[in-house]
Design a protein around this motif. Structure first.
Motif, PDB file in Angstrom:
ATOM      1  N   TYR A  16       0.834  -1.195   0.000  1.00  0.00           N
ATOM      2  CA  TYR A  16       0.000   0.000   0.000  1.00  0.00           C
ATOM      3  C   TYR A  16       0.868   1.244   0.000  1.00  0.00           C
ATOM      4  O   TYR A  16       1.940   1.267   0.596  1.00  0.00           O
ATOM      5  CB  TYR A  16      -0.921   0.014   1.227  1.00  0.00           C
ATOM      6  N   ARG A  17       0.387   2.261  -0.674  1.00  0.00           N
ATOM      7  CA  ARG A  17       1.056   3.559  -0.731  1.00  0.00           C
ATOM      8  C   ARG A  17      -0.016   4.625  -0.513  1.00  0.00           C
ATOM      9  O   ARG A  17      -1.096   4.562  -1.100  1.00  0.00           O
ATOM     10  CB  ARG A  17       1.708   3.745  -2.087  1.00  0.00           C
ATOM     11  N   THR A  18       0.275   5.596   0.336  1.00  0.00           N
ATOM     12  CA  THR A  18      -0.707   6.612   0.698  1.00  0.00           C
ATOM     13  C   THR A  18      -0.264   7.978   0.199  1.00  0.00           C
ATOM     14  O   THR A  18       0.903   8.345   0.317  1.00  0.00           O
ATOM     15  CB  THR A  18      -0.863   6.671   2.224  1.00  0.00           C
ATOM     16  N   PHE A  19      -1.202   8.711  -0.380  1.00  0.00           N
ATOM     17  CA  PHE A  19      -0.976  10.090  -0.807  1.00  0.00           C
ATOM     18  C   PHE A  19      -1.954  10.990  -0.071  1.00  0.00           C
ATOM     19  O   PHE A  19      -3.135  10.659   0.048  1.00  0.00           O
ATOM     20  CB  PHE A  19      -1.243  10.270  -2.312  1.00  0.00           C
ATOM     21  N   THR A  20      -1.486  12.124   0.386  1.00  0.00           N
ATOM     22  CA  THR A  20      -2.367  13.161   0.908  1.00  0.00           C
ATOM     23  C   THR A  20      -2.298  14.319  -0.073  1.00  0.00           C
ATOM     24  O   THR A  20      -1.231  14.894  -0.303  1.00  0.00           O
ATOM     25  CB  THR A  20      -1.923  13.611   2.305  1.00  0.00           C
ATOM     26  N   ILE A  21      -3.431  14.654  -0.647  1.00  0.00           N
ATOM     27  CA  ILE A  21      -3.497  15.684  -1.679  1.00  0.00           C
ATOM     28  C   ILE A  21      -4.197  16.900  -1.086  1.00  0.00           C
ATOM     29  O   ILE A  21      -5.360  16.798  -0.676  1.00  0.00           O
ATOM     30  CB  ILE A  21      -4.239  15.171  -2.924  1.00  0.00           C
ATOM     31  N   PRO A  22      -3.510  18.042  -1.003  1.00  0.00           N
ATOM     32  CA  PRO A  22      -4.131  19.229  -0.418  1.00  0.00           C
ATOM     33  C   PRO A  22      -5.252  19.779  -1.290  1.00  0.00           C
ATOM     34  O   PRO A  22      -5.330  19.492  -2.487  1.00  0.00           O
ATOM     35  CB  PRO A  22      -2.983  20.231  -0.305  1.00  0.00           C
ATOM     36  N   ARG A  23      -6.118  20.561  -0.694  1.00  0.00           N
ATOM     37  CA  ARG A  23      -7.271  21.085  -1.431  1.00  0.00           C
ATOM     38  C   ARG A  23      -6.872  22.068  -2.521  1.00  0.00           C
ATOM     39  O   ARG A  23      -7.644  22.336  -3.425  1.00  0.00           O
ATOM     40  CB  ARG A  23      -8.282  21.713  -0.481  1.00  0.00           C
ATOM     41  N   SER A  24      -5.664  22.608  -2.449  1.00  0.00           N
ATOM     42  CA  SER A  24      -5.206  23.561  -3.459  1.00  0.00           C
ATOM     43  C   SER A  24      -4.877  22.890  -4.796  1.00  0.00           C
ATOM     44  O   SER A  24      -4.750  23.569  -5.812  1.00  0.00           O
ATOM     45  CB  SER A  24      -3.983  24.326  -2.938  1.00  0.00           C
ATOM     46  N   THR A  48     -10.324   6.050  -1.386  1.00  0.00           N
ATOM     47  CA  THR A  48     -10.212   7.505  -1.411  1.00  0.00           C
ATOM     48  C   THR A  48     -11.073   8.069  -0.290  1.00  0.00           C
ATOM     49  O   THR A  48     -12.187   7.609  -0.075  1.00  0.00           O
ATOM     50  CB  THR A  48     -10.707   8.081  -2.753  1.00  0.00           C
ATOM     51  N   ARG A  49     -10.547   9.067   0.395  1.00  0.00           N
ATOM     52  CA  ARG A  49     -11.311   9.720   1.447  1.00  0.00           C
ATOM     53  C   ARG A  49     -11.151  11.226   1.280  1.00  0.00           C
ATOM     54  O   ARG A  49     -10.047  11.716   1.094  1.00  0.00           O
ATOM     55  CB  ARG A  49     -10.803   9.286   2.806  1.00  0.00           C
ATOM     56  N   VAL A  50     -12.263  11.958   1.342  1.00  0.00           N
ATOM     57  CA  VAL A  50     -12.262  13.412   1.251  1.00  0.00           C
ATOM     58  C   VAL A  50     -12.644  13.958   2.619  1.00  0.00           C
ATOM     59  O   VAL A  50     -13.673  13.572   3.189  1.00  0.00           O
ATOM     60  CB  VAL A  50     -13.258  13.922   0.176  1.00  0.00           C
ATOM     61  N   TYR A  51     -11.814  14.853   3.162  1.00  0.00           N
ATOM     62  CA  TYR A  51     -12.041  15.413   4.479  1.00  0.00           C
ATOM     63  C   TYR A  51     -12.792  16.739   4.380  1.00  0.00           C
ATOM     64  O   TYR A  51     -12.905  17.333   3.306  1.00  0.00           O
ATOM     65  CB  TYR A  51     -10.707  15.604   5.203  1.00  0.00           C
ATOM     66  N   LEU A  52     -13.290  17.207   5.514  1.00  0.00           N
ATOM     67  CA  LEU A  52     -14.095  18.426   5.560  1.00  0.00           C
ATOM     68  C   LEU A  52     -13.386  19.637   4.961  1.00  0.00           C
ATOM     69  O   LEU A  52     -14.000  20.442   4.292  1.00  0.00           O
ATOM     70  CB  LEU A  52     -14.501  18.745   7.004  1.00  0.00           C
ATOM     71  N   GLY A  53     -12.122  19.798   5.206  1.00  0.00           N
ATOM     72  CA  GLY A  53     -11.381  20.943   4.698  1.00  0.00           C
ATOM     73  C   GLY A  53     -11.106  20.878   3.202  1.00  0.00           C
ATOM     74  O   GLY A  53     -10.609  21.834   2.624  1.00  0.00           O
ATOM     75  N   GLY A  54     -11.400  19.754   2.576  1.00  0.00           N
ATOM     76  CA  GLY A  54     -11.159  19.597   1.149  1.00  0.00           C
ATOM     77  C   GLY A  54      -9.929  18.776   0.829  1.00  0.00           C
ATOM     78  O   GLY A  54      -9.668  18.481  -0.339  1.00  0.00           O
ATOM     79  N   ASN A  55      -9.150  18.414   1.845  1.00  0.00           N
ATOM     80  CA  ASN A  55      -7.996  17.548   1.604  1.00  0.00           C
ATOM     81  C   ASN A  55      -8.471  16.157   1.228  1.00  0.00           C
ATOM     82  O   ASN A  55      -9.522  15.693   1.677  1.00  0.00           O
ATOM     83  CB  ASN A  55      -7.116  17.462   2.847  1.00  0.00           C
ATOM     84  N   ARG A  56      -7.670  15.476   0.398  1.00  0.00           N
ATOM     85  CA  ARG A  56      -8.001  14.117  -0.036  1.00  0.00           C
ATOM     86  C   ARG A  56      -6.880  13.181   0.375  1.00  0.00           C
ATOM     87  O   ARG A  56      -5.707  13.530   0.265  1.00  0.00           O
ATOM     88  CB  ARG A  56      -8.173  14.077  -1.552  1.00  0.00           C
TER      89      ARG A  56
END
Length: 71
Positions: A16-24, A48-56
């Protein structure tokens, strides 16, 4: 890093490989990043998970090669 999935027959191991993609980051840029990883690294989208602030947060997986010693 690897997990086992039990099925009929042989056990399958995944890396498994995890990426955190900022909302920008735009959707197109995020898609391009994930497409490159899938094409060249043989990764597939696992979650895939989308957080309240828009981060993925994106989890990619690929089958792990289990090599047994022949000696």
């Amino acid at each position: 890093m690897g997990r086992r999935r039990r099925g009929a027959g042989a056990e399958t191991y995944y890396e498994y490989r995890t990426f955190t993609i900022p909302r920008s980051v735009s959707r197109g840029d995020a898609r391009r990043l994930l497409t490159d990883e899938a094409e060249y690294g043989r990764w597939e989208l696992a979650r895939t998970r989308v957080y309240l602030g828009g981060n993925r947060k994106v989890w990619l997986r690929r089958k792990a090669m289990r090599v047994e010693s022949t000696l």
